[in-house]
Scaffold this motif. Sequence first.
Motif: not given
Length: 167
Positions: A25-26, A29, A32, A75, A116, A148, A152-153
């Motif tokens: 997930n890190y 994100s 992005h 990240s 973050t 990060i 949510d990104r």
Amino acid sequence: GMLSPKCAWPPLVCGLPTLATRMVNYQKSAMHVAQFLQQHPKVETVFYPGLKSFPQYELAYRQMRDYHGNFAPGSMLYFVVKDPGDTGKPAERFINWAAKNAYTLTLAVSLGQIKTLIEAPYSMTHSAMPAKEKQSLGLTPGGIRLSIGLEDRHDIITDLDAALEQV
């Protein structure tokens, strides 16, 4: 130094089993966020091993692998806010706004974990170094480091965009 058993237990029992899932997930994100920053008109440059524009992308691609062998660029990213006079003022305005107003960005010099974190290395973690030495290491007054987290990104990008509006 070493952690006491009581302090070591929560990260070991709660953190380690979910590390692989969190890293996926890190990294999604982070990619992005890096792509958003790369196209932003107020950002001079973005350093993230997952971007093909990263100076050592080929090396990162060969070496940064997860346990399945997939590319895993991490990240952490570093970007430079455009600063024509090299004064550091735009980055300072960015950081100050983020510290006071951002929903997802926490001003701190740690590497995060699930939140973050944002900091300006030139004036924070490396502030005691002479300016020439900082610049020889690639640190500029306009540089911002992001670690990060799990937010949510879209929320992270919204906060970054709002902070960049203050520059």
